[in-house]
Enzyme design. Structure first.
Site, short mmCIF file in Angstrom:
data_model
loop_
_atom_site.label_atom_id
_atom_site.label_comp_id
_atom_site.label_asym_id
_atom_site.label_seq_id
_atom_site.Cartn_x
_atom_site.Cartn_y
_atom_site.Cartn_z
CE LYS A 191 11.29 -1.13 -7.82
NZ LYS A 191 12.53 -0.36 -7.99
CE1 TYR B 80 7.91 0.52 -8.81
CE2 TYR B 80 6.53 -0.82 -7.38
CZ TYR B 80 7.63 0.01 -7.57
OH TYR B 80 8.44 0.30 -6.50
CB SER C 158 9.57 -3.01 -3.95
OG SER C 158 8.29 -2.84 -3.41
C1 WQD Z 1 -0.47 2.22 2.20
C2 WQD Z 1 -1.82 1.92 2.82
C3 WQD Z 1 -3.65 1.86 1.25
C4 WQD Z 1 -3.59 6.07 0.12
C5 WQD Z 1 3.03 1.16 -2.57
C6 WQD Z 1 3.54 0.29 -3.68
C7 WQD Z 1 4.82 -0.35 -3.28
C8 WQD Z 1 5.83 0.69 -2.88
C9 WQD Z 1 5.28 1.65 -1.86
C10 WQD Z 1 6.68 2.35 -4.46
C11 WQD Z 1 -2.65 0.96 1.99
C12 WQD Z 1 -3.82 2.99 2.24
C13 WQD Z 1 -3.30 4.86 0.71
C14 WQD Z 1 -4.80 6.73 0.47
C15 WQD Z 1 -5.34 4.91 1.95
N1 WQD Z 1 6.34 1.27 -4.04
N2 WQD Z 1 -4.16 4.28 1.61
N3 WQD Z 1 -5.62 6.13 1.38
O1 WQD Z 1 0.26 0.32 -1.46
O2 WQD Z 1 1.56 -0.37 0.61
O3 WQD Z 1 2.76 0.34 -1.42
O4 WQD Z 1 4.01 2.14 -2.26
O5 WQD Z 1 7.26 2.94 -5.14
O6 WQD Z 1 5.30 -1.12 -4.30
O7 WQD Z 1 2.58 -0.69 -3.99
O8 WQD Z 1 1.58 2.03 -0.11
O9 WQD Z 1 1.21 4.34 0.67
O10 WQD Z 1 -0.03 3.53 -1.39
O11 WQD Z 1 -0.65 2.61 0.85
O12 WQD Z 1 -6.12 4.41 2.77
O13 WQD Z 1 -5.14 7.81 -0.03
O14 WQD Z 1 -2.57 3.14 2.87
O15 WQD Z 1 -4.88 1.25 1.00
O16 WQD Z 1 -3.35 0.14 2.89
P1 WQD Z 1 1.42 0.50 -0.60
P2 WQD Z 1 0.54 3.22 -0.05
#
Ligand code: WQD
Length: 344
Positions: free
Chosen positions: A155, A151, A126
């Protein structure tokens, strides 16, 4: 005879899409999953897409005996290891559960693969291993940062374990060659709308939260932070279409099975190379699907990095793989899937 690929965690979101692409590329696939975080929806969807039944084994890879048996029951040429817990927040609350499961299952897979002459192991890593990068886009040479969650630590540790095993087994009967694919943010669903993401409970990830809000399961999307040092104040990510991402696995497996690897363990970023902000993603979702989303700005979410996107040129050049789908097409597929599961 077709080569056989074992997909551990093959009933989940990424595993089911990878299974479809492997079958379409002519590989035999064995799907194995302990079903701890999914139901049979996606596996059944896979069988509908490919138009036939597939071997399925209910296996918990934390069980060393069951894992070993799987490798004796099938002649496996390559294994793609997805089986793992993946909720960042939960990993902070239950670190032992995460370390036990994510490390234990991978160790068992490595041991059994090596013992049974399966030389090719692909690990689902990841972009989280880069943490908050000093420079974007990130290349595979960008230094990894200390993990910010158990988590993320699993990885990194699995990457290190695979590297160590590759070194230790080089030139032996139980030789293991490894490929680490570092995924950026996988989103969307298969164009058939028969497989996609099925989060349990309240989604942590952005796109499932968006589609559930659009369908009325959630009242309002919170956009976490509007004061980041980015062009529109919201975080930037590299959102990659799930089918594009799945296809990267076919290129990587082919490279391994065709004996084309130049190093014992190779690493590739799997992303588009295109930064998209949360607000841009929300706007694109509204536009392509012709609807209005209820959203509000909320405080920053702890642990979020400001901006990260991939330099995918190594995968483009060496694997011959490129992400093809536009973010609009991907968001249309995510919406079609949400409507499919809602029966609409
Ligand atoms: C993306 C953006 C949030 C939800 C995570 C894991 C990573 C990988 C993928 C998985 C960010 C914003 C989110 C919401 C928002 N692993 N957001 N409102 O954090 O980049 O990555 O998922 O198995 O290891 O850390 O992805 O989709 O959670 O967030 O504003 O309700 O969307 O702040 O900027 P992230 P995400």
């Amino acid at each position: 005879m077709a080569k056989c690929v074992l997909v551990s965690g093959g009933a989940g979101f990424i595993g089911s899409h990878v299974t479809v692409e492997l079958i379409e590329a002519g590989y035999d696939v064995v799907v194995a999953d302990n079903m701890s975080n999914c139901d049979m929806t996606c596996f059944e969807g896979v069988q509908k897409i490919i138009g036939r039944k597939l071997p399925f084994e209910k296996v918990d890879f934390c069980d060393a005996v069951a894992t070993d048996k799987l490798f004796s029951d099938y002649k496996i040429d390559a294994v793609i290891h997805f089986a793992a817990f993946k909720a960042v927040g939960e990993s902070v609350e239950k670190p032992v559960r995460y370390y036990k499961n994510n490390l234990g299952s991978f160790l068992n897979v490595l041991e059994a693969a090596s013992a049974h002459g399966c030389h090719n192991v692909l690990f689902s890593s990841s972009a989280t291993v880069y943490g908050e990068p000093d420079k974007v886009p990130v290349t595979e040479e960008t230094p990894r940062k200390p993990a910010t969650s158990p988590y993320g630590a699993t990885k990194q540790m699995c990457e290190d374990i695979l590297n160590d095993v590759v070194k230790a087994t080089a030139g032996t009967e139980g030789e293991i060659r490894g490929i680490l694919l570092r995924y950026f943010n996988p989103i969307g669903a298969h164009p058939s709308a028969l497989i996609g993401e099925l989060p349990r409970g309240v989604p942590n990830n952005l796109v499932p939260f968006i589609t559930q809000t659009a369908i009325g399961k959630r009242a309002c999307l919170s956009i976490f932070g509007d004061d980041y040092p980015t062009p529109d104040g919201t975080c930037q990510r590299d959102y990659i279409d799930i089918v594009d991402l799945a296809q990267a696995h076919v290129y990587a497996v082919r490279r391994m099975l065709d004996g084309k690897m130049e190093k014992g363990c190779e690493v590739y970023n799997i992303g588009t190379g295109r930064p998209v902000s949360v607000l841009e993603l929300v706007n694109a979702f509204e536009k392509v699907n012709g609807l209005k989303l209820n959203y509000k700005f909320a405080p920053r979410r702890a642990g979020d990095v400001t901006a990260i996107w991939a330099d995918p040129s190594l995968a483009n050049k060496v694997l011959g793989w490129t992400a093809k789908r536009s973010v609009e097409d991907t968001l249309a597929s995510a919406w079609a899937w949400e409507k499919h599961i809602a029966g609409k």
